[in-house]
Scaffold this active site. Structure first.
Site, PDB file in Angstrom:
ATOM      1  N   SER A 247       0.818  -1.213  -0.067  1.00  7.92           N
ATOM      2  CA  SER A 247       0.031  -0.061   0.022  1.00  7.92           C
ATOM      3  C   SER A 247       1.097   1.152   0.130  1.00  7.92           C
ATOM      4  O   SER A 247       2.124   1.101   0.016  1.00  7.92           O
ATOM      5  CB  SER A 247      -0.814   0.091   1.345  1.00  7.92           C
ATOM      6  OG  SER A 247      -0.073  -0.089   2.420  1.00  7.92           O
ATOM      7  N   LYS A 248       0.227   2.330  -0.184  1.00  8.41           N
ATOM      8  CA  LYS A 248       1.153   3.570  -0.142  1.00  8.41           C
ATOM      9  C   LYS A 248       1.856   3.719   1.117  1.00  8.41           C
ATOM     10  O   LYS A 248       3.098   4.217   1.046  1.00  8.41           O
ATOM     11  CB  LYS A 248      -0.009   4.854  -0.371  1.00  8.41           C
ATOM     12  CG  LYS A 248      -0.291   4.718  -1.821  1.00  8.41           C
ATOM     13  CD  LYS A 248      -1.303   6.317  -1.887  1.00  8.41           C
ATOM     14  CE  LYS A 248      -1.730   6.327  -3.483  1.00  8.41           C
ATOM     15  NZ  LYS A 248      -2.194   7.715  -3.644  1.00  8.41           N
TER      16      LYS A 248
END
Length: 497
Positions: A247-248
């Site tokens: 994920s980011k």
């Protein structure tokens, strides 16, 4: 006479979809393709898979090309755009129709939904029941535009010998007759990839293992056309440090974001090549060493885990390995891309460049990123009077400011102005007043840099130059009539002198 066997020219390809930035996983895939081809004197081609017209954008294409260039990956020949080859894709389907390898399917959406529901109820993975597989097209409903389906084998198995995953087998009874052309005549992804890889002469398809299932369907298309199947290598995806999907917050960002965070291209290449690929205990690789050592069987089957701390450590190593001119060149290249870059870029005169070159050898020892370096170098290009952080402000007591006044007088006559001559002058000053060197060096550092930490203070003096140093000291000094130093003022010795 023995026939000479000409070795096959290795051709790999990187084929991103231009629906966003070049993400970190895509950059690693591109790097693996590039290394494999370069190590074998082959070619890496670039194909932009822009058949999704609603989501594909020119901005995304530009970001992909820029990201590849920044990370130091080039490609051979012109960039191929998949959408422009739609006529060729349709031509291949016509060939399959003529040879019986494909057929027209007129099934309605309601019929397809019913097939899926029945298959699910019976626990079957083959959802399409072959309704139009052997049916006479003359019985087709009027006005209905068909899709074109591949006539896949109903029995036996489809297998590939994957360079990473090993032998992978699918039972044909579980695979649908996949759609090659939609009812509007547009080719599907499965068809376009096979035709493009064949026409581009691709010998090795190196891509993420999220495409592994696609390999079964694509091999069936190759077989139906009588074309040679490329060698497949499906590499595991990158996960976060905790093993969950990237994920980011884990680092699932575009490579442009890593440039903006101050990472060096060489460090990114080195970090990415070690994400899932092993070569003994070696961690640091030059590009030449990567090319010489890289091979597909050394890629593990388990997902690699992204680790920001390791990337930072590696980046720090590469920063320290650069000499001052090379490091300044990297800083100048990154200025348009980092938030802190505008101020420095506006001030970057030849005189300031010389000051930075003098300061960088000391600054680079503590920096993990170019952004760190730009921030730590702020004292070099700060406007007078330079801002003081809280610790520096607290250190500049009235007695410390009187010390600064004395240092202005002690340093004024120094010539030539070097780290050695300024150190000698400050030491003489401290000895003459019966104080420890730290009692002079601490306020000196605070007044010159606005901070209580910096490179060696005498290197700072040398980098800033005599006029600038005396001006900054004067800004902070107590120049009143009681400028003489109070007796007995001492300070603990400091490191990094």
């Amino acid at each position: 006479m023995t026939e000479t066997v000409v070795p096959e020219t290795v051709v790999t390809r990187f084929a991103p979809s231009p629906t966003g930035f070049l993400h970190i996983g895509g950059a690693r895939t591109a790097l693996f393709n590039w290394l494999y081809a370069r190590a074998r004197g082959g070619k890496m081609l670039l194909r932009i898979e822009d058949t999704d017209r609603e989501r594909s954008t020119d901005a995304a294409i530009a970001a992909i090309l820029d990201g590849l260039s920044w990370i130091g990956l080039d490609w051979d020949g012109d960039t191929v755009y998949q959408f422009s080859r739609a006529a060729r894709h349709r031509e291949v389907v016509e060939t399959l129709l003529a040879t019986g390898g494909a057929y027209r399917c007129y099934a309605s959406q309601a019929e397809l939904d019913a097939m899926r529901e029945k298959a699910k109820a019976e626990g079957r993975t083959r959802l399409y029941d072959g309704l139009w597989r052997d049916r006479d097209p003359a019985t087709a409903p009027a006005g209905v535009k068909p899709v074109i389906r591949l006539k896949s084998p109903l029995t036996g198995e489809t297998a590939i010998d994957d360079q990473v995953q090993g032998r992978v087998v699918w039972q044909n009874e579980n695979l649908d007759d996949l759609v090659l052309l939609r009812s509007d005549g547009n080719p599907t992804y499965m068809l376009a990839v096979v035709v493009d890889d064949h026409d581009m002469g691709v010998t090795h398809v190196i891509r993420g293992d999220d495409h592994l299932t696609n390999a079964a369907r694509q091999k069936q298309i190759y077989d139906a056309l009588g074309w040679s199947v490329p060698t497949f290598a499906h590499i595991p995806l990158i996960h976060g440090p905790d093993g969950s999907k990237m994920s980011k917050r884990h680092g699932a960002l575009g490579v442009d974001a890593y440039r903006a965070m101050g990472y060096l291209p060489a460090a990114m290449r080195n970090y990415l090549v070690r994400l899932g690929w092993s070569h003994g205990d070696q961690e640091i690789f030059s590009t030449e060493e990567m090319v010489a050592a890289f091979d597909l069987p050394q890629i593990g089957r388990s997902p690699a885990r992204f680790d920001f701390a390791k990337l930072e450590s590696l980046n720090g190593h590469y920063i320290r390995s650069l000499d001052a001119p090379a490091l300044l060149a990297e800083i100048e290249k990154v200025l348009p891309h980092v938030a802190q870059g505008a101020e420095l870029a506006a001030k970057l005169t030849p005189e300031l460049r010389q000051k930075l070159l003098a300061a960088l050898p000391g600054l680079k020892e503590r920096a993990k990123t170019l952004v760190d370096l730009i921030e730590q170098a702020r004292f070099v290009y700060a406007d007078r009077p330079i801002p003081l952080d809280d610790k520096a402000r607290g250190l500049l007591t009235p007695d410390a400011r009187k010390i600064l006044a004395g240092l202005v007088e002690a340093l004024g006559p120094v010539a030539p102005w070097t780290a050695e001559t300024t150190e000698e002058a400050v030491r003489r000053f401290a000895e003459a007043r019966g104080i420890k060197l730290g009692a002079a060096a601490q306020p000196l550092r605070a007044a010159l840099t606005g901070r209580t930490t910096s490179p060696g203070i005498f290197d700072v003096l040398a980098a800033l130059g005599q006029a600038e140093c005396l001006a900054r000291l004067t800004d902070q000094a107590d120049r009143g009539p009681a400028a003489g130093l109070s007796q007995g003022v001492t300070a603990a010795p400091i490191s990094g002198l």
